[in-house]
Motif scaffolding. Sequence first.
Motif, PDB file in Angstrom:
ATOM      1  N   VAL A  66      19.102 -74.195  52.288  1.00 45.69           N
ATOM      2  CA  VAL A  66      20.242 -73.635  51.542  1.00 45.69           C
ATOM      3  C   VAL A  66      21.398 -74.619  51.547  1.00 45.69           C
ATOM      4  O   VAL A  66      22.059 -74.835  50.526  1.00 45.69           O
ATOM      5  CB  VAL A  66      20.671 -72.273  52.144  1.00 45.69           C
ATOM      6  CG1 VAL A  66      22.001 -71.814  51.574  1.00 45.69           C
ATOM      7  CG2 VAL A  66      19.595 -71.236  51.915  1.00 45.69           C
ATOM      8  N   TRP A  67      21.652 -75.247  52.692  1.00 43.00           N
ATOM      9  CA  TRP A  67      22.734 -76.220  52.804  1.00 43.00           C
ATOM     10  C   TRP A  67      22.485 -77.412  51.885  1.00 43.00           C
ATOM     11  O   TRP A  67      23.384 -77.842  51.161  1.00 43.00           O
ATOM     12  CB  TRP A  67      22.859 -76.673  54.260  1.00 43.00           C
ATOM     13  CG  TRP A  67      24.003 -77.582  54.527  1.00 43.00           C
ATOM     14  CD1 TRP A  67      25.312 -77.243  54.636  1.00 43.00           C
ATOM     15  CD2 TRP A  67      23.938 -78.999  54.709  1.00 43.00           C
ATOM     16  NE1 TRP A  67      26.071 -78.361  54.892  1.00 43.00           N
ATOM     17  CE2 TRP A  67      25.253 -79.445  54.944  1.00 43.00           C
ATOM     18  CE3 TRP A  67      22.892 -79.920  54.713  1.00 43.00           C
ATOM     19  CZ2 TRP A  67      25.539 -80.785  55.168  1.00 43.00           C
ATOM     20  CZ3 TRP A  67      23.191 -81.248  54.933  1.00 43.00           C
ATOM     21  CH2 TRP A  67      24.498 -81.668  55.154  1.00 43.00           C
ATOM     22  N   ALA A 103      23.727 -79.033  44.379  1.00 42.11           N
ATOM     23  CA  ALA A 103      24.287 -78.325  43.227  1.00 42.11           C
ATOM     24  C   ALA A 103      25.759 -78.698  43.018  1.00 42.11           C
ATOM     25  O   ALA A 103      26.192 -78.938  41.889  1.00 42.11           O
ATOM     26  CB  ALA A 103      24.144 -76.817  43.419  1.00 42.11           C
ATOM     27  N   ALA A 104      26.527 -78.766  44.107  1.00 41.94           N
ATOM     28  CA  ALA A 104      27.936 -79.130  43.996  1.00 41.94           C
ATOM     29  C   ALA A 104      28.096 -80.559  43.500  1.00 41.94           C
ATOM     30  O   ALA A 104      28.935 -80.844  42.646  1.00 41.94           O
ATOM     31  CB  ALA A 104      28.625 -78.963  45.353  1.00 41.94           C
ATOM     32  N   SER A 146      22.874 -76.302  48.172  1.00 42.99           N
ATOM     33  CA  SER A 146      24.265 -76.128  47.742  1.00 42.99           C
ATOM     34  C   SER A 146      24.977 -77.470  47.637  1.00 42.99           C
ATOM     35  O   SER A 146      25.806 -77.671  46.736  1.00 42.99           O
ATOM     36  CB  SER A 146      25.012 -75.193  48.687  1.00 42.99           C
ATOM     37  OG  SER A 146      25.089 -75.750  49.981  1.00 42.99           O
TER      38      SER A 146
END
Length: 70
Positions: free
Chosen positions: A40-41, A47-48, A44
């Motif tokens: 997840v880290w 994606a950022a 994200s």
Amino acid sequence: MGVKDLPAHSSRGVPSVCHATNRVAALAWIGLGPGRARRVWIGSALAATGALTVVGLLSATGVIGRLVIG
């Protein structure tokens, strides 16, 4: 090699921001442990990075300005 084994200074004896950043990233990576939290880290972060890259490119080419101003 552990986090504490990383050099705190560059070859010129000047404190290195990059090494401090690497230490923090290594601690975060170890702290996440294996599995879902790490995925997840990473997702994200990717994606950022992708979103900011697209916004930067659109801003540099003037597309965002034309869309906002009209």
